[in-house]
Design a protein around this motif. Sequence first.
Motif, short mmCIF file in Angstrom:
data_model
loop_
_atom_site.label_atom_id
_atom_site.label_comp_id
_atom_site.label_asym_id
_atom_site.label_seq_id
_atom_site.Cartn_x
_atom_site.Cartn_y
_atom_site.Cartn_z
N PHE A 1 0.84 -1.19 0.00
CA PHE A 1 0.00 0.00 0.00
C PHE A 1 0.87 1.24 0.00
O PHE A 1 2.07 1.19 0.30
CB PHE A 1 -0.95 0.02 1.21
CG PHE A 1 -0.27 0.19 2.54
CD1 PHE A 1 -0.05 1.46 3.07
CD2 PHE A 1 0.15 -0.91 3.27
CE1 PHE A 1 0.58 1.62 4.30
CE2 PHE A 1 0.78 -0.77 4.50
CZ PHE A 1 0.99 0.50 5.01
N ARG A 2 0.24 2.33 -0.33
CA ARG A 2 0.89 3.64 -0.35
C ARG A 2 0.07 4.55 0.55
O ARG A 2 -1.14 4.71 0.35
CB ARG A 2 0.93 4.17 -1.78
CG ARG A 2 1.68 5.46 -2.00
CD ARG A 2 1.63 5.82 -3.48
NE ARG A 2 2.27 4.79 -4.30
CZ ARG A 2 2.03 4.62 -5.60
NH1 ARG A 2 1.15 5.40 -6.22
NH2 ARG A 2 2.64 3.68 -6.28
N ALA A 3 0.72 5.14 1.54
CA ALA A 3 0.03 6.00 2.50
C ALA A 3 0.13 7.45 2.05
O ALA A 3 1.22 8.00 1.92
CB ALA A 3 0.63 5.83 3.89
N MET A 4 -1.01 8.07 1.82
CA MET A 4 -1.04 9.45 1.37
C MET A 4 -1.39 10.37 2.53
O MET A 4 -2.31 10.12 3.30
CB MET A 4 -2.09 9.62 0.26
CG MET A 4 -2.34 11.06 -0.16
SD MET A 4 -3.61 11.15 -1.46
CE MET A 4 -4.39 12.73 -1.05
N SER A 5 -0.65 11.47 2.64
CA SER A 5 -0.95 12.47 3.65
C SER A 5 -0.43 13.82 3.17
O SER A 5 0.40 13.90 2.27
CB SER A 5 -0.31 12.11 5.00
OG SER A 5 1.08 11.99 4.88
N ARG B 1 1.32 15.94 4.89
CA ARG B 1 2.68 16.14 5.36
C ARG B 1 3.52 14.92 5.00
O ARG B 1 3.04 13.80 5.02
CB ARG B 1 2.70 16.37 6.87
CG ARG B 1 1.92 17.62 7.29
CD ARG B 1 1.93 17.78 8.79
NE ARG B 1 1.16 18.94 9.21
CZ ARG B 1 0.93 19.27 10.48
NH1 ARG B 1 1.43 18.51 11.45
NH2 ARG B 1 0.23 20.35 10.77
N ALA B 2 4.78 15.17 4.71
CA ALA B 2 5.67 14.07 4.34
C ALA B 2 5.77 13.07 5.48
O ALA B 2 5.97 13.45 6.64
CB ALA B 2 7.05 14.61 3.99
N GLN B 3 5.60 11.79 5.16
CA GLN B 3 5.72 10.71 6.13
C GLN B 3 6.70 9.67 5.60
O GLN B 3 6.73 9.42 4.40
CB GLN B 3 4.36 10.04 6.36
CG GLN B 3 3.27 10.97 6.88
CD GLN B 3 3.47 11.37 8.31
OE1 GLN B 3 4.10 10.65 9.09
NE2 GLN B 3 2.94 12.52 8.69
N PRO B 4 7.50 9.06 6.48
CA PRO B 4 8.43 8.03 6.02
C PRO B 4 7.71 6.93 5.25
O PRO B 4 6.74 6.35 5.75
CB PRO B 4 9.04 7.50 7.33
CG PRO B 4 8.88 8.62 8.30
CD PRO B 4 7.59 9.30 7.93
N GLY B 5 8.14 6.67 4.04
CA GLY B 5 7.55 5.60 3.24
C GLY B 5 6.22 5.94 2.62
O GLY B 5 5.62 5.09 1.95
N GLY B 6 5.73 7.16 2.81
CA GLY B 6 4.43 7.54 2.27
C GLY B 6 4.57 8.45 1.08
O GLY B 6 5.67 8.73 0.59
N VAL B 7 3.43 8.95 0.60
CA VAL B 7 3.42 9.88 -0.51
C VAL B 7 2.74 11.16 -0.05
O VAL B 7 1.66 11.12 0.55
CB VAL B 7 2.71 9.28 -1.75
CG1 VAL B 7 1.29 8.86 -1.41
CG2 VAL B 7 2.71 10.27 -2.90
N GLN B 8 3.38 12.28 -0.29
CA GLN B 8 2.82 13.57 0.10
C GLN B 8 1.94 14.10 -1.03
O GLN B 8 2.38 14.22 -2.17
CB GLN B 8 3.94 14.56 0.41
CG GLN B 8 3.47 15.88 0.98
CD GLN B 8 4.63 16.78 1.37
OE1 GLN B 8 5.80 16.47 1.11
NE2 GLN B 8 4.33 17.89 2.03
#
Length: 268
Positions: free
Chosen positions: A26-30, A32-39
Amino acid sequence: MILITGATGTIGSHVARLLTEQGVPFRAMSRRAQPGGVQADFDDPASLARAVAGVDAVFLVTVPPVPTAAHDLALLEAARAAGVRKIVKLSAIGSGETFDGATVGAWHVDAERAIEAGGFAWTVLRPPSFASNLLRFAPLIRAGEPLPNLAGDSRQAVIDPRDVAAVAVAALTGDAHDGRRYDLSGPELLTFADQAAILEGVLARPVDVTDVPTLDQVPAAMATGVAWARAGGAAYLTDHVPRILGRPAGTFEQWAHDHREAFTNPRE
């Protein structure tokens, strides 16, 4: 690949945890920048295009400051262009009901219709009040102050957000729930005072409530839904959680036990 919007929020964080446990990519969207995620930002089409690239399914959660379908529609446009196959949307109980001449959850309904019209496989989840809503009152509880009660004597099937996330994961990772709207519920109908009394027993300290007779504190765009629930519109149970998960829905008391420290220890 699954995209989780609102990945750091109440439900999205649990969805991310469950997918991790199951080994599902999965890809975590937020925002704010998060480790391993997508901003990404719902108001930035280019960032949404990057977020949905190579994605098969999206868990769609939007919590705009003022309720509007605009964020949902922006994500759907990017998803359609990227060839996303499935959308699982977090909506809210009562959406589409009419109360006092207005539509409950009108912005959710607009988004749901756009999902259907967009050619996606879809599932819509409509939970009532989350057990975790009481976390916002933790400072008052620690200070021994009464909790404001906007719900009056109305009852709702308060749900553990972990159950909502588990249903979302079932819908995201299989096709058995495509084309379904689920009114998710906990196992019992509780007033706000009932919740306070249960929490009082778990914490072994007083948890008082004070009635708020008007809805002046509620944002205008949400007032219809709150008034509908206050009038008893949400006072019903469903069997969707146990039927989908193969186990009983979690109780508010169990949730309170599991989160006891949040009400007794100040957060750093």
